[in-house]
Design a protein around this motif. Sequence first.
Motif, mmCIF file in Angstrom:
data_model
loop_
_atom_site.group_PDB
_atom_site.id
_atom_site.type_symbol
_atom_site.label_atom_id
_atom_site.label_comp_id
_atom_site.label_asym_id
_atom_site.label_seq_id
_atom_site.Cartn_x
_atom_site.Cartn_y
_atom_site.Cartn_z
ATOM 1 N N ASN A 109 0.849 -1.266 -0.071
ATOM 2 C CA ASN A 109 0.116 0.056 0.063
ATOM 3 C C ASN A 109 0.939 1.364 0.112
ATOM 4 O O ASN A 109 0.236 2.239 -0.568
ATOM 5 N N THR A 110 2.006 1.274 0.770
ATOM 6 C CA THR A 110 2.825 2.541 0.785
ATOM 7 C C THR A 110 4.400 2.322 0.486
ATOM 8 O O THR A 110 5.092 3.165 0.904
ATOM 9 N N LEU A 134 7.024 5.225 0.729
ATOM 10 C CA LEU A 134 6.465 6.562 0.525
ATOM 11 C C LEU A 134 5.882 7.018 1.663
ATOM 12 O O LEU A 134 5.423 6.605 2.536
ATOM 13 N N LEU A 135 6.482 8.580 1.942
ATOM 14 C CA LEU A 135 5.893 9.342 3.209
ATOM 15 C C LEU A 135 5.267 10.596 2.736
ATOM 16 O O LEU A 135 5.655 10.987 1.478
ATOM 17 N N GLY A 141 4.149 10.585 8.046
ATOM 18 C CA GLY A 141 3.484 9.193 8.202
ATOM 19 C C GLY A 141 3.709 8.527 6.589
ATOM 20 O O GLY A 141 4.001 9.409 5.697
ATOM 21 N N ARG A 142 3.163 7.392 6.295
ATOM 22 C CA ARG A 142 3.078 6.756 5.264
ATOM 23 C C ARG A 142 1.963 7.406 4.258
ATOM 24 O O ARG A 142 1.208 7.990 4.599
ATOM 25 N N TYR A 143 2.501 7.321 2.959
ATOM 26 C CA TYR A 143 1.711 8.073 1.841
ATOM 27 C C TYR A 143 1.212 6.553 1.268
ATOM 28 O O TYR A 143 2.041 5.910 0.281
ATOM 29 N N ALA A 144 0.045 6.750 0.695
ATOM 30 C CA ALA A 144 -0.571 5.754 0.103
ATOM 31 C C ALA A 144 -0.259 5.662 -1.606
ATOM 32 O O ALA A 144 -0.244 6.686 -2.224
#
Length: 163
Positions: A109-110, A134-135, A141-144
Amino acid sequence: MRGMTLAYHTPLPADMQAQLGITPPAPLAMADQVRFSELDVLQHVNNAVYMQWFERVRVKYTQIWGLSRSFGGVEGPRIVIRSGTIHYRQEMLLDEDYVVTCGCTAFRNTSFSMYQELWSGGTIRATFQCVLVLLHPDGSGRYAIPDDLKQRFIEVDGAQKET
């Protein structure tokens, strides 16, 4: 690569990759030539330079695929390497033409996994496997991964969705 004119710093089409012995063709492949400044005291390419070559093509890949952060424009995610492994197979020397390839092999997902190869003279000289995360642009935080990019990973790169 003798008798063939390579376009440096330009994505190479599948037919050109095939002529160079790169099969199956990679989603992105770019050529360049070893420079004097990239040599060490043993007169072969310094190991650290390989990482620069891999990075140059990996960054271009994220730009072409619409994932890279823009400098001064609309921000995308931060892309950071979580882990990576390089395998040096054969030395590179001054003035050798080479091609670096890049493609996604799997994604979540990320995060996504990439595989890169360094080719010269019809042989693989080095490989690099890494996991990229990915942030959010501010690092909070995490980036989708966007759905359209996931689909491109599957259709263009032949990547697998991991659970």
